[in-house]
Write an enzyme that holds these catalytic residues in place. Sequence first.
Site, short mmCIF file in Angstrom:
data_model
loop_
_atom_site.label_atom_id
_atom_site.label_comp_id
_atom_site.label_asym_id
_atom_site.label_seq_id
_atom_site.Cartn_x
_atom_site.Cartn_y
_atom_site.Cartn_z
N LEU A 35 -8.80 69.64 -16.60
CA LEU A 35 -8.08 69.73 -17.88
C LEU A 35 -6.57 69.57 -17.69
CD1 LEU A 35 -10.09 72.48 -19.85
CD2 LEU A 35 -10.42 70.00 -19.82
N THR A 125 -11.07 50.29 -10.72
CA THR A 125 -10.36 49.49 -11.72
C THR A 125 -10.07 48.08 -11.21
OG1 THR A 125 -8.20 49.29 -12.80
CG2 THR A 125 -8.25 50.63 -10.84
N ASP A 126 -9.93 47.15 -12.14
CA ASP A 126 -9.56 45.77 -11.74
C ASP A 126 -8.13 45.72 -11.19
OD1 ASP A 126 -8.15 46.16 -14.12
OD2 ASP A 126 -8.84 44.31 -15.08
N GLU A 127 -7.34 46.80 -11.42
CA GLU A 127 -5.94 46.77 -10.95
C GLU A 127 -5.85 46.72 -9.43
OE1 GLU A 127 -3.00 49.09 -12.86
OE2 GLU A 127 -3.94 48.87 -14.81
N TYR A 153 -0.17 53.72 -9.02
CA TYR A 153 -1.52 54.00 -9.55
C TYR A 153 -2.56 53.12 -8.87
CZ TYR A 153 -5.57 53.42 -12.60
OH TYR A 153 -6.86 53.30 -13.08
N LYS A 157 -5.79 54.07 -6.39
CA LYS A 157 -7.19 53.75 -6.70
C LYS A 157 -7.79 52.89 -5.59
CE LYS A 157 -9.33 54.55 -9.98
NZ LYS A 157 -10.21 55.72 -10.31
N ARG A 217 -4.19 41.15 -20.66
CA ARG A 217 -5.20 42.11 -20.25
C ARG A 217 -6.55 41.68 -20.82
NH1 ARG A 217 -1.59 43.01 -17.39
NH2 ARG A 217 -0.57 44.97 -16.85
N HIS A 279 5.50 45.04 -13.17
CA HIS A 279 4.46 44.81 -14.19
C HIS A 279 3.52 43.66 -13.82
CE1 HIS A 279 3.92 44.67 -18.87
NE2 HIS A 279 2.78 44.90 -18.23
P1 NAD Z 1 -7.95 59.81 -18.54
O1 NAD Z 1 -6.57 59.96 -18.01
O2 NAD Z 1 -8.16 59.71 -20.01
O3 NAD Z 1 -8.85 61.03 -18.04
C1 NAD Z 1 -8.80 61.53 -16.73
C2 NAD Z 1 -9.56 62.85 -16.69
O4 NAD Z 1 -9.55 63.32 -15.34
C3 NAD Z 1 -8.94 63.95 -17.55
O5 NAD Z 1 -9.94 64.63 -18.27
C4 NAD Z 1 -8.30 64.89 -16.53
O6 NAD Z 1 -8.23 66.23 -16.95
C5 NAD Z 1 -9.24 64.71 -15.35
N1 NAD Z 1 -8.61 65.05 -14.06
C6 NAD Z 1 -7.41 64.62 -13.60
N2 NAD Z 1 -7.16 65.15 -12.38
C7 NAD Z 1 -8.25 65.91 -12.06
C8 NAD Z 1 -8.60 66.67 -10.91
N3 NAD Z 1 -7.78 66.79 -9.87
N4 NAD Z 1 -9.81 67.29 -10.90
C9 NAD Z 1 -10.66 67.19 -11.97
N5 NAD Z 1 -10.35 66.50 -13.05
C10 NAD Z 1 -9.17 65.85 -13.12
O7 NAD Z 1 -8.54 58.56 -17.79
P2 NAD Z 1 -9.55 57.41 -18.31
O8 NAD Z 1 -8.76 56.34 -18.95
O9 NAD Z 1 -10.68 58.05 -19.02
O10 NAD Z 1 -10.05 56.83 -16.91
C11 NAD Z 1 -11.15 57.43 -16.24
C12 NAD Z 1 -11.39 56.70 -14.93
O11 NAD Z 1 -11.65 55.32 -15.17
C13 NAD Z 1 -10.18 56.75 -13.98
O12 NAD Z 1 -10.67 56.90 -12.68
C14 NAD Z 1 -9.53 55.37 -14.15
O13 NAD Z 1 -8.87 54.98 -12.97
C15 NAD Z 1 -10.76 54.51 -14.42
N6 NAD Z 1 -10.53 53.30 -15.23
C16 NAD Z 1 -9.88 53.40 -16.43
C17 NAD Z 1 -9.74 52.26 -17.21
C18 NAD Z 1 -9.05 52.31 -18.55
O14 NAD Z 1 -8.82 51.27 -19.16
N7 NAD Z 1 -8.71 53.48 -19.08
C19 NAD Z 1 -10.24 51.03 -16.77
C20 NAD Z 1 -10.88 50.98 -15.52
C21 NAD Z 1 -11.04 52.12 -14.78
O1 DAU Z 2 -7.07 47.35 -16.02
C1 DAU Z 2 -7.59 48.65 -16.00
C2 DAU Z 2 -6.48 49.64 -16.18
O2 DAU Z 2 -6.04 49.53 -17.53
C3 DAU Z 2 -6.88 51.08 -15.86
O3 DAU Z 2 -7.19 51.17 -14.50
C4 DAU Z 2 -5.75 52.05 -16.21
O4 DAU Z 2 -6.18 53.38 -16.02
C5 DAU Z 2 -5.35 51.84 -17.65
O5 DAU Z 2 -4.26 52.68 -17.97
C6 DAU Z 2 -5.00 50.39 -17.92
O6 DAU Z 2 -3.76 50.01 -17.27
P1 DAU Z 2 -2.66 49.09 -18.00
O7 DAU Z 2 -1.37 49.33 -17.36
O8 DAU Z 2 -3.15 47.69 -18.13
O9 DAU Z 2 -2.75 49.75 -19.47
P2 DAU Z 2 -1.64 50.19 -20.52
O10 DAU Z 2 -2.36 50.56 -21.77
O11 DAU Z 2 -0.67 51.16 -19.96
O12 DAU Z 2 -0.84 48.83 -20.78
C7 DAU Z 2 -1.51 47.66 -21.22
C8 DAU Z 2 -0.47 46.56 -21.32
O13 DAU Z 2 0.44 46.87 -22.39
C9 DAU Z 2 0.40 46.42 -20.08
O14 DAU Z 2 0.69 45.05 -19.87
C10 DAU Z 2 1.68 47.17 -20.43
C11 DAU Z 2 1.79 46.96 -21.93
N1 DAU Z 2 2.45 48.06 -22.67
C12 DAU Z 2 1.98 49.32 -22.49
C13 DAU Z 2 2.57 50.39 -23.13
C14 DAU Z 2 2.06 51.80 -22.90
C15 DAU Z 2 3.51 47.81 -23.55
O15 DAU Z 2 3.91 46.65 -23.74
N2 DAU Z 2 4.09 48.87 -24.19
C16 DAU Z 2 3.68 50.15 -24.01
O16 DAU Z 2 4.28 51.07 -24.61
#
Ligand code: NAD
Ligand code: DAU
Length: 341
Positions: A35, A125-127, A153, A157, A217, A279
């Site tokens: 949390l 992640t694809d990153e 980040y 990962k 993206r 970026h």
């Molecule tokens: P999020 O930030 O919304 O949620 C992360 C969760 O992990 C939170 O509930 C947080 O409390 C919990 N957490 C953080 N540190 C912790 C710890 N030390 N122990 C236990 N719990 C902990 O993230 P999300 O966007 O739901 O992403 C989830 C996973 O998917 C991540 O591993 C992220 O790298 C991966 N991912 C995200 C995306 C995306 O677009 N959001 C895409 C590809 C992969």
């Molecule tokens: O590709 C998967 C990843 O996608 C996950 O692994 C990450 O957890 C997730 O956060 C996401 O990363 P990005 O950096 O691509 O997502 P974000 O939503 O932060 O940004 C998406 C795009 O938008 C990126 O090119 C940055 C841009 N952006 C983002 C924010 C927050 C803006 O232009 N303005 C903004 O304020």
Amino acid sequence: MKNILVTGGAGFIGSNFIKYALYNYNYNIVNFDKLTYAGNLENLIDVEFNDKYKFIKGDICNKKETESAVRENEIDTIINFAAESHVDRSILGAKEFINTNVMGTLTLLEVAKDNGIEKFLQVSTDEVYGSLPEDRKDLLFTEKNPVTTNSPYSASKASADLLCNAFYHTFKLPVLITRCSNNYGPYQFPEKLIPLMIAKAINDEKLPVYGDGKNVRDWLYVDDHCSAIFETLHKGKSGEVYNVGGNNEWYNIDIVKLILNKLGKSENLIQYVKDRPGHDRRYAIDSSKIMNELGWKPAYNFESGIEKTIRWYTKNSDWWKKVMSGEYLKYYEENYGNKVN
Ligand code: NAD
Ligand code: DAU
């Protein structure tokens, strides 16, 4: 597979995944989450009394807590969503990313190895593949692409992925890795592009677009990521990586304009701000391996997914208004304060 430990289940994808699992399958789910600012049990209100669901507050960096959760609940499968997930925050400070994403994953792998875990799925992640050139639309990330990371980040990962691979090869731990593109949908923390822009537009505030807005993206609706994780758990081969994407590339600026348009707001709200350092220009995923080998395909097209998402944020403004107060305001000032020209 009977008892699944979902780490990070109170975050965006984890909470959507738990609901998807409880509605579609018959597994017992233990949600193990620290949390942090991103974890919110309100995301799980619909299932909090489901007798197949249990929440434990805990940190994946803490071996004792993690091991007790595994032993006391006879866990046979671990899905690791827990992470620090926001690139901008990793630029402001990388340490927590290394703690949770690297050290936490290592702790979980050790617990898995020592406790006979039958499947360990790392949500990556694809990153980890770095960035693609904008003018080479023929190039997509495949599982064979080298891991080349550009942000703290993505480096954290990628390190976790390498540890997973090492535990598979050295200890024969049955590890699977999924690498997904950008997710969107309900309950995404409004620091990320789509929910941030929806919230700003609803509030008639400026929408901060980084750089020239031409970063690309590949967007996938969150439930499609959840179904890909299940296909991988059920049919994936240990030691393998599976890419997951929407075949749905968008320039950021076009997403922002689409949101404004759907909400009936003016494009004058767009504010170009200083770019994110380092970026990545373009992400685009080749999902043919998971589609051909495991039979996965996304159920949502972007039109239906984004409509549903905008409707959800419009109806649930209490949810995002609450999480965008307090600590969030300090982060917003720190990240954006010096970006506005
Ligand atoms: P999020 O930030 O919304 O949620 C992360 C969760 O992990 C939170 O509930 C947080 O409390 C919990 N957490 C953080 N540190 C912790 C710890 N030390 N122990 C236990 N719990 C902990 O993230 P999300 O966007 O739901 O992403 C989830 C996973 O998917 C991540 O591993 C992220 O790298 C991966 N991912 C995200 C995306 C995306 O677009 N959001 C895409 C590809 C992969
Ligand atoms: O590709 C998967 C990843 O996608 C996950 O692994 C990450 O957890 C997730 O956060 C996401 O990363 P990005 O950096 O691509 O997502 P974000 O939503 O932060 O940004 C998406 C795009 O938008 C990126 O090119 C940055 C841009 N952006 C983002 C924010 C927050 C803006 O232009 N303005 C903004 O304020």
